[in-house]
Structures are given as structure tokens and as C-alpha cells.
Design a protein around this motif. Structure first.
Motif, PDB file in Angstrom:
ATOM      1  N   VAL A   1       0.864  -1.182   0.000  1.00 27.31           N
ATOM      2  CA  VAL A   1       0.000   0.000   0.000  1.00 27.31           C
ATOM      3  C   VAL A   1       0.903   1.236   0.000  1.00 27.31           C
ATOM      4  O   VAL A   1       1.777   1.368   0.862  1.00 27.31           O
ATOM      5  N   ASP A   2       0.706   2.118  -0.970  1.00 24.62           N
ATOM      6  CA  ASP A   2       1.413   3.393  -0.988  1.00 24.62           C
ATOM      7  C   ASP A   2       0.631   4.392  -0.143  1.00 24.62           C
ATOM      8  O   ASP A   2      -0.589   4.549  -0.341  1.00 24.62           O
ATOM      9  N   VAL A   3       1.316   5.059   0.779  1.00 23.35           N
ATOM     10  CA  VAL A   3       0.636   5.940   1.723  1.00 23.35           C
ATOM     11  C   VAL A   3       1.385   7.261   1.847  1.00 23.35           C
ATOM     12  O   VAL A   3       2.575   7.360   1.530  1.00 23.35           O
ATOM     13  N   TRP A   4       0.658   8.245   2.347  1.00 25.48           N
ATOM     14  CA  TRP A   4       1.273   9.466   2.871  1.00 25.48           C
ATOM     15  C   TRP A   4       1.312   9.313   4.382  1.00 25.48           C
ATOM     16  O   TRP A   4       0.273   9.101   5.025  1.00 25.48           O
TER      17      TRP A   4
ATOM     18  N   TYR B   1      -1.894   7.305   8.437  1.00 27.11           N
ATOM     19  CA  TYR B   1      -1.637   7.051   7.023  1.00 27.11           C
ATOM     20  C   TYR B   1      -2.821   7.442   6.145  1.00 27.11           C
ATOM     21  O   TYR B   1      -3.968   7.182   6.483  1.00 27.11           O
ATOM     22  N   VAL B   2      -2.497   8.028   4.991  1.00 24.32           N
ATOM     23  CA  VAL B   2      -3.477   8.299   3.947  1.00 24.32           C
ATOM     24  C   VAL B   2      -3.153   7.363   2.789  1.00 24.32           C
ATOM     25  O   VAL B   2      -2.041   7.406   2.246  1.00 24.32           O
ATOM     26  N   VAL B   3      -4.097   6.521   2.421  1.00 23.49           N
ATOM     27  CA  VAL B   3      -3.863   5.565   1.341  1.00 23.49           C
ATOM     28  C   VAL B   3      -3.878   6.298   0.001  1.00 23.49           C
ATOM     29  O   VAL B   3      -4.849   6.976  -0.343  1.00 23.49           O
TER      30      VAL B   3
ATOM     31  N   ARG C   1       5.996  10.196   1.648  1.00 26.61           N
ATOM     32  CA  ARG C   1       5.384   9.048   1.008  1.00 26.61           C
ATOM     33  C   ARG C   1       6.142   7.786   1.400  1.00 26.61           C
ATOM     34  O   ARG C   1       7.369   7.785   1.470  1.00 26.61           O
ATOM     35  N   ARG C   2       5.393   6.707   1.629  1.00 30.66           N
ATOM     36  CA  ARG C   2       5.997   5.429   1.975  1.00 30.66           C
ATOM     37  C   ARG C   2       5.235   4.303   1.285  1.00 30.66           C
ATOM     38  O   ARG C   2       4.065   4.475   0.904  1.00 30.66           O
TER      39      ARG C   2
END
Length: 339
Positions: free
Chosen positions: A140-143, A173-175, A150-151
């Protein structure tokens, strides 16, 4: 560019309840990140809004900033027998499933007809008919709101459980996007759910053609009022309102269905508990009532308020607890309200 307006959340949730909020719409990952950062800098509380299918928002609305997730895009990398698909958070989940079935990507088909956006699927570890998001999700890419960067989180870092993850109750986290690994096959993943297997005429554990599985799931969901239809008040819901309890077998009432769970526990049916506590399909009034097709869905009959929905949910929860000593927990997120 992102846009801001005052909006009624009832217009953006499948239950069609919820007061007003300051809504910022975004159409790219950068806009989403910028909107989150701007709201944080202003000291505002943040509500992330996708398809609105898993939210019960107070009649008073949301006092901070609501950020609508609208960025789309699908990037597929195919090999001889696998496909890796990175999907933006704002893509429609069911449209993704339909595309996968058409393209011969196996693994999502049993989750056909689930409303909402792709970005919500890891939050709830969305699942149906024996399949879960975590079965096929690889990252999952998140902020990261804490580290302001970004991670990419691996599936193992997401803490998946039954209808839960590290994303569900924390706001760190924001997806931004989700990456899945699917098989290249015209046949489905093994059919695990007995009702679906019977409908398909296969034995549990066997596969079936992708299109047949999708058609069967849509039929089963439609018969339970779980496929959105603006003309059908049985679909004005947040889907299953309560999760199925996971308990020691000794805690279950006689006759309750059981399914294996982790750590020696068993899962039982919330719908069975609700029905055997005295609630029938359609129970309620002309504002809020159980679906006439499925006792696990609390529905808006056309003029319900959030207070009406919550009052009915509380009555059911309390009666099940009083009858069986088992606590039912809501599956949707309750924003500004509680049972």
C-alpha cells in the motif's frame, strides 16, 4: 485542481445520512497530499471521503475538513502467469473487479459488487464470499502524516485481521494507491464459501470460470440488497452493519453457526444472533429499518437521520447482548456518533 465547497455528507454516503462539512475535492495524489497537509497546518480535523459506503456521520456533520479522494489510474505489469496491478485510491472497486475478470486476472472475482473505492479496501481488509483484500494485496502506498513523507508498506506491515488493519482506527496514514498480485487465469481462485460453491455447482475448494463467479456473486449480493440501486431502499445502507463475532466456542449459544478462526477461536454469524434475538427482516419503522432482504443491513427508508440509524443499531446491539451475552461491533466507521 482541488476545489472546496460546503456540502451535505448525506449526498456522499450510501446510507444517505450525515450533516454538512467543508469538502475539498482532489483529483491527483499531489492534491490529496497537499489538502491533508493544508488542513493539518490549519489545525483542522480531517475526514477522508471515498465512496461513502462505510461511513455513518453525525447529523451535526463533520466540523473539520472533509477531503474527497478522486485520483484514478491503473498500471498493470504482466508476466506469463502473474499480473501486478497498482491501482490509485480513487478508482471504483467494482469497476476494477470487472476489468480484472474481463482481462483474465484471477483473485478479485469473489469480491464483486462491493461498493466504494480501492483506497478503502485495505482499511477494512474488505472481503466477501470467502475472499479478502489481504489475500492478493502486496503493498500500500501511503502518505505518512507523522513523518511527512510518502511510503510503501508491505502487506505484512498492514496488520491485517478480520475487517481490520493498522489503517482503520489510526489516522497516521493516507492511502494513495494499492498494489495487488493476481494470477493470469480464466479460472477463479478456489471457491471457499459454501453458498457460492452451491450456486456455481462446484465443491468448496474448486475453481470456476471468472465470469461465472462474478455473475453468481452479483446475483447473491443483489438478492440480499447488497448491490447499490437508487430505487431500492434496501440498498440505502452501509452494507453489513455489524461484524461477525469471533469468540471461544464455549461462548456460543446452542445452534449458532461456527466457522474456524485463528488461535482456536470460532467465528459466528451476526445475522443469526440478530434473528434469534427477535429481529426480523424489515424490523423498524418508515425511517430506519432492517433490510427486507437481509437482517445484517440497517437501511434508510427514505427520510432517516443518523440518529434514527444509530437508535436502531443500539436497540439491536443491546438485545443481542442481553439475550446471548455477546457484544456486536459496528463494521462501518461512526463519525461524531456512537452506539
Amino acid at each position: 485542481m482541488s476545489t472546496a465547497e460546503r456540502a451535505a455528507l448525506a449526498d456522499y454516503t450510501t446510507l444517505r445520512v450525515g450533516g454538512s462539512t467543508n469538502l475539498t475535492r482532489t483529483t491527483s495524489e499531489d492534491e490529496l497530499v497537499d489538502a491533508v497537509q493544508s488542513a493539518e497546518d490549519a489545525g483542522d480535523a480531517i475526514l477522508l471521503l471515498g465512496g461513502g459506503s462505510n461511513l455513518v456521520v453525525s447529523d451535526d456533520g463533520f466540523p473539520g475538513t472533509t477531503i474527497g479522494i478522486g485520483h484514478t489510474g491503473i498500471d498493470a505489469q504482466e508476466s506469463a502467469d502473474r499480473v501486478t496491478v497498482r491501482v490509485a485510491a480513487g478508482e471504483s472497486w467494482d469497476e476494477l473487479v470487472a476489468r480484472a475478470v474481463e482481462a483474465g486476472w484471477s483473485g478479485l472475482e469473489a469480491m464483486s459488487g462491493i461498493p466504494g473505492l480501492v483506497g478503502a479496501t485495505p482499511i477494512q481488509n474488505v472481503g466477501a464470499y470467502g475472499a479478502e483484500t489481504s489475500d492478493v494485496l502486496i503493498s500500500v502506498d501511503v502518505w505518512d502524516r507523522q513523518r511527512h513523507e510518502r511510503r510503501t508498506l508491505s502487506a505484512a506491515e498492514c496488520g491485517f485481521g478480520y475487517r481490520s488493519s493498522i489503517f482503520k482506527y489510526a489516522h497516521r496514514y493516507v492511502v494513495l494507491a494499492v498494489t495487488f498480485e493476481l494470477a493470469r487465469s480464466e479460472q477463479s481462485a478456489p471457491v471457499r464459501y459454501a453458498e457460492l460453491a452451491r450456486t456455481l455447482g462446484v465443491t468448496a475448494g474448486e475453481s470456476a470460470p471468472l465470469g461465472a463467479v462474478r455473475e453468481a456473486v452479483l446475483g447473491l449480493r443483489g438478492g440480499k440488497g447488497m448491490v447499490l440501486d437508487a430505487a431500492d431502499h434496501d440498498t440505502w445502507s452501509a452494507g453489513s452493519f455489524f461484524t461477525n463475532p469471533i469468540l471461544p466456542a464455549i461462548a456460543l449459544p446452542e445452534g449458532a453457526p461456527t466457522y474456524p478462526a485463528d488461535d482456536g477461536m470460532v467465528k459466528t454469524s451476526a445475522a443469526w444472533l440478530i434473528e434469534h434475538a427477535g429481529f426480523h427482516k424489515g424490523f423498524g419503522n418508515d425511517r430506519a429499518a432492517l433490510s427486507s432482504k437481509h437482517t445484517l443491513a440497517i437501511t434508510n427508508r427514505g427520510s432517516a437521520s443518523t440518529a434514527d440509524i444509530v437508535e436502531l443499531a443500539r436497540e439491536i446491539r443491546d438485545e443481542v447482548r442481553g439475550t446471548f451475552g455477546i457484544e456486536l461491533h459496528p463494521e462501518p466507521l461512526l463519525i461524531g456518533c456512537s452506539l
